[in-house]
Design an enzyme around this catalytic site. Sequence first.
Site, PDB file in Angstrom:
ATOM      1  N   ASN A   7       0.792  -1.303  -0.017  1.00 41.57           N
ATOM      2  CA  ASN A   7      -0.101  -0.130  -0.080  1.00 41.57           C
ATOM      3  C   ASN A   7       0.768   1.263  -0.008  1.00 41.57           C
ATOM      4  O   ASN A   7       0.475   2.517  -0.235  1.00 41.57           O
ATOM      5  CB  ASN A   7      -0.957  -0.123   1.180  1.00 41.57           C
ATOM      6  CG  ASN A   7      -0.199  -0.162   2.573  1.00 41.57           C
ATOM      7  OD1 ASN A   7       0.874  -0.292   2.585  1.00 41.57           O
ATOM      8  ND2 ASN A   7      -1.397   0.280   3.633  1.00 41.57           N
ATOM      9  N   GLU A  15       5.617  -3.740  11.860  1.00 43.87           N
ATOM     10  CA  GLU A  15       4.405  -2.954  11.731  1.00 43.87           C
ATOM     11  C   GLU A  15       3.432  -3.732  11.036  1.00 43.87           C
ATOM     12  O   GLU A  15       3.449  -3.987   9.745  1.00 43.87           O
ATOM     13  CB  GLU A  15       4.938  -1.527  11.002  1.00 43.87           C
ATOM     14  CG  GLU A  15       5.719  -0.722  11.856  1.00 43.87           C
ATOM     15  CD  GLU A  15       5.173  -0.114  12.960  1.00 43.87           C
ATOM     16  OE1 GLU A  15       3.917  -0.409  13.302  1.00 43.87           O
ATOM     17  OE2 GLU A  15       6.141   0.138  14.039  1.00 43.87           O
ATOM     18  N   CYS A  75      -3.371   0.650   7.049  1.00 37.78           N
ATOM     19  CA  CYS A  75      -3.416  -0.018   8.335  1.00 37.78           C
ATOM     20  C   CYS A  75      -3.891   0.750   9.478  1.00 37.78           C
ATOM     21  O   CYS A  75      -4.353   0.294  10.409  1.00 37.78           O
ATOM     22  CB  CYS A  75      -1.590  -0.367   8.809  1.00 37.78           C
ATOM     23  SG  CYS A  75      -0.742   0.906   8.833  1.00 37.78           S
TER      24      CYS A  75
HETATM   25  N1  LIG Z   1       1.494  -1.325  10.618  1.00 37.06           N
HETATM   26  C1  LIG Z   1       1.703  -0.945   9.315  1.00 37.06           C
HETATM   27  O1  LIG Z   1       2.380   0.063   9.380  1.00 37.06           O
HETATM   28  C2  LIG Z   1       1.060  -1.346   8.166  1.00 37.06           C
HETATM   29  C3  LIG Z   1       0.485  -2.600   8.229  1.00 37.06           C
HETATM   30  N2  LIG Z   1       0.031  -3.287   7.087  1.00 37.06           N
HETATM   31  C4  LIG Z   1      -0.760  -4.613   6.943  1.00 37.06           C
HETATM   32  O2  LIG Z   1      -0.494  -5.526   5.816  1.00 37.06           O
HETATM   33  C5  LIG Z   1      -1.450  -6.041   5.152  1.00 37.06           C
HETATM   34  C6  LIG Z   1      -1.444  -5.582   3.827  1.00 37.06           C
HETATM   35  O3  LIG Z   1      -0.324  -5.653   3.174  1.00 37.06           O
HETATM   36  P1  LIG Z   1       0.335  -6.703   2.170  1.00 37.06           P
HETATM   37  O4  LIG Z   1       1.396  -6.386   1.270  1.00 37.06           O
HETATM   38  O5  LIG Z   1      -0.682  -7.705   1.584  1.00 37.06           O
HETATM   39  O6  LIG Z   1       0.961  -7.641   3.510  1.00 37.06           O
HETATM   40  P2  LIG Z   1       1.776  -9.017   3.407  1.00 37.06           P
HETATM   41  O7  LIG Z   1       2.366  -9.383   4.539  1.00 37.06           O
HETATM   42  O8  LIG Z   1       1.143  -9.894   2.519  1.00 37.06           O
HETATM   43  O9  LIG Z   1       3.210  -8.484   2.573  1.00 37.06           O
HETATM   44  C7  LIG Z   1       3.915  -7.778   2.791  1.00 37.06           C
HETATM   45  C8  LIG Z   1       5.523  -8.014   2.553  1.00 37.06           C
HETATM   46  O10 LIG Z   1       5.695  -9.288   2.652  1.00 37.06           O
HETATM   47  C9  LIG Z   1       6.308 -10.053   1.688  1.00 37.06           C
HETATM   48  N3  LIG Z   1       6.018 -11.275   2.008  1.00 37.06           N
HETATM   49  C10 LIG Z   1       5.280 -12.169   1.697  1.00 37.06           C
HETATM   50  N4  LIG Z   1       5.374 -13.246   2.042  1.00 37.06           N
HETATM   51  C11 LIG Z   1       6.700 -13.359   2.788  1.00 37.06           C
HETATM   52  C12 LIG Z   1       7.376 -14.309   3.510  1.00 37.06           C
HETATM   53  N5  LIG Z   1       7.153 -15.420   3.519  1.00 37.06           N
HETATM   54  N6  LIG Z   1       8.807 -13.687   3.923  1.00 37.06           N
HETATM   55  C13 LIG Z   1       8.907 -12.483   3.729  1.00 37.06           C
HETATM   56  N7  LIG Z   1       8.405 -11.602   3.343  1.00 37.06           N
HETATM   57  C14 LIG Z   1       7.202 -12.072   2.414  1.00 37.06           C
HETATM   58  C15 LIG Z   1       5.232  -9.320   0.500  1.00 37.06           C
HETATM   59  O11 LIG Z   1       5.927  -9.675  -0.753  1.00 37.06           O
HETATM   60  P3  LIG Z   1       5.024 -10.068  -1.859  1.00 37.06           P
HETATM   61  O12 LIG Z   1       4.148  -8.910  -2.134  1.00 37.06           O
HETATM   62  O13 LIG Z   1       6.021 -10.542  -2.968  1.00 37.06           O
HETATM   63  O14 LIG Z   1       4.006 -11.362  -1.525  1.00 37.06           O
HETATM   64  C16 LIG Z   1       5.272  -7.761   0.949  1.00 37.06           C
HETATM   65  O15 LIG Z   1       6.620  -7.123   0.525  1.00 37.06           O
HETATM   66  C17 LIG Z   1      -2.532  -5.540   6.126  1.00 37.06           C
HETATM   67  O16 LIG Z   1      -2.663  -6.713   7.009  1.00 37.06           O
HETATM   68  C18 LIG Z   1      -2.290  -4.284   6.832  1.00 37.06           C
HETATM   69  O17 LIG Z   1      -2.996  -4.047   7.997  1.00 37.06           O
HETATM   70  C19 LIG Z   1       0.157  -2.505   5.794  1.00 37.06           C
HETATM   71  C20 LIG Z   1       0.633  -1.241   5.830  1.00 37.06           C
HETATM   72  C21 LIG Z   1       1.141  -0.775   7.216  1.00 37.06           C
HETATM   73  O1  LIG Z   2       0.669   1.280   5.713  1.00 36.20           O
HETATM   74  C1  LIG Z   2      -0.295   2.120   6.563  1.00 36.20           C
HETATM   75  O2  LIG Z   2      -1.351   1.951   6.014  1.00 36.20           O
HETATM   76  C2  LIG Z   2       0.483   3.409   6.659  1.00 36.20           C
HETATM   77  O3  LIG Z   2       1.732   3.060   7.661  1.00 36.20           O
HETATM   78  C3  LIG Z   2      -0.492   4.480   7.162  1.00 36.20           C
HETATM   79  O4  LIG Z   2       0.130   5.703   6.854  1.00 36.20           O
HETATM   80  P1  LIG Z   2      -0.872   6.742   6.888  1.00 36.20           P
HETATM   81  O5  LIG Z   2      -1.594   6.753   7.974  1.00 36.20           O
HETATM   82  O6  LIG Z   2       0.155   8.009   6.870  1.00 36.20           O
HETATM   83  O7  LIG Z   2      -1.640   6.637   5.657  1.00 36.20           O
END
Ligand SMILES: NC(=O)C1=CN([C@@H]2O[C@H](COP(=O)(O)OP(=O)(O)OC[C@H]3O[C@@H](n4cnc5c(N)ncnc54)[C@H](OP(=O)(O)O)[C@@H]3O)[C@@H](O)[C@H]2O)C=CC1
Ligand SMILES: O=C(O)[C@H](O)COP(=O)(O)O
Length: 497
Positions: free
Chosen positions: A170, A265, A299
């Site tokens: 994202n 995170e 997130c």
């Molecule tokens: N707290 C925060 O700051 C944030 C949390 N999120 C959370 O992330 C989720 C959505 O994001 P999303 O990208 O789908 O999350 P994912 O956990 O699916 O993926 C995150 C990253 O991990 C990689 N990945 C996948 N499998 C593995 C593995 N086995 N080992 C190492 N890396 C791996 C992905 O690569 P690939 O794409 O190649 O699978 C991607 O780069 C939601 O749950 C959201 O809440 C999102 C943004 C911010």
């Molecule tokens: O991944 C997310 O969703 C971000 O860490 C949140 O960032 P924002 O609150 O600045 O949109």
Amino acid sequence: MEAGTGVFSEIIDGDVYKYYSEGEWKVSNSGKTVAIINPTTRKTQYKVQACTQEEVNSVMECSKKAQKSWAKTPLWKRAELLHKAAAILKEHKNPISECLVKEIAKPAKDAITEVVRSGDLVSYCAEEGVRILGEGKFLLSDSFPGNERTKYCLTSKIPLGVVLAIPPFNYPVNLAVSKIAPALIAGNSLVLKPPTQGAVAALHMVHCFHLAGFPKGLISCVTGKGSEIGDFLTMHPAVNCISFTGGDTGITISKKASMIPLQMELGGKDACIILEDADLDLAASNIVKGGFSYSGQRCTAVKVVLVMESVADELVKKVNEKIAKLTVGPPEDDCDITPVVTESSANFIEGLVTDAKLKGATFCQVYKRQGNLIWPLFLDNVRPDMRIAWEEPFGPVLPVIRISSVEEGIHHCNASNFGLQGCVFTRDINKAILISDAMEAGTVQINSAPARGPDHFPFQGLKDSGIGSQGITNSISMMTKIKSTVINLPSPSYTMG
Ligand SMILES: NC(=O)C1=CN([C@@H]2O[C@H](COP(=O)(O)OP(=O)(O)OC[C@H]3O[C@@H](n4cnc5c(N)ncnc54)[C@H](OP(=O)(O)O)[C@@H]3O)[C@@H](O)[C@H]2O)C=CC1
Ligand SMILES: O=C(O)[C@H](O)COP(=O)(O)O
């Protein structure tokens, strides 16, 4: 300038983007590629290299070597290069944001904002780094019982070595630089594994660092599916720190990783508590902005509204009026609601909606979906037995639970396995503070929707929402270790003594 053209033409080979190793753009020996599907057209938009384990090994070797000389580079010079990279990044905001629009369906204006914000983050990090890394501590032994003033302890912050950065789809640029810049200013080298959706935007961003002239091997970027090369990367013996942002994958990584610092995170189910005395117009605007910007794929999105029964009808009406004004369509048209990132994500969201329907939630809008595009939906009268009350849709669907006491709201918030952020709307600051203290969340916003930014604020999740704290200052500190040198004197020495 378009993506993959001009200064970016060296990062592409035919129609496949290259990976970045030893300061060069390379084609993988695997002969395999990973397709990136445009969420709007649902057709292949870009292709990236599927890197092999041997290629990861050589990236790691090179990264280890480059870090040794980088750690001996004066701090001001490291900062200078980061400032240069930030300027180049901002200068190329158009081609990079074009990738964000095509790969992750981010609305065009938000895509530009992400790139500009990332440049600012890199510059701020350079400035913060020269301040906090330029200072250490001086401790004297006689403050501890039984000691004379015979020991002078000098502490400073030293780099960890190779930092592995894994951002989510994202914010593939912003959440990558939020790891890259602190790692580099602190004297580490960095290996980036970008999310598959968002990889091409990330490769363009990496090229901006290349153009800034960082030493060879200091930054690398390997592409491939997380499910295929993820374990190999996260368990690689050369890695000295992992900074990950994403979903539950982070929990699995934490269990598999070796004895190295982890910054995680992860997901959230940010609650928005509305009291009877709240400014309901303000609350409604924040619910719509917080719940539906980037189609709820943040997130920190508001993911459940907990409103006092006495004001619930009025609040729901105000929110619905605002939802009716949201534009729905392609990211190129800068619509408010754009297609969610993948078909499986859309199917997951639909599963939550169907469950809520079966269990009797009130649909404030008609549920509508076309491909990955889901129209914004506000679900009233949600009850704790519905999945949507607990799970994060990561989409434009927002549940409302009517509560009869503040305690009930706090209880719902704290019963979640997540604890990222939360917010409370009230005109009574004393109540707001009490509620903030009672909510098990890393950050509570008073009278505003949850948000990570500004990027120098601390950002952390409790429980399943993460380990450690982000934000520029905290990330720099997290990517260092304290080193002490103790000067032992043969006899006590007291100032002016
Ligand atoms: N707290 C925060 O700051 C944030 C949390 N999120 C959370 O992330 C989720 C959505 O994001 P999303 O990208 O789908 O999350 P994912 O956990 O699916 O993926 C995150 C990253 O991990 C990689 N990945 C996948 N499998 C593995 C593995 N086995 N080992 C190492 N890396 C791996 C992905 O690569 P690939 O794409 O190649 O699978 C991607 O780069 C939601 O749950 C959201 O809440 C999102 C943004 C911010
Ligand atoms: O991944 C997310 O969703 C971000 O860490 C949140 O960032 P924002 O609150 O600045 O949109």
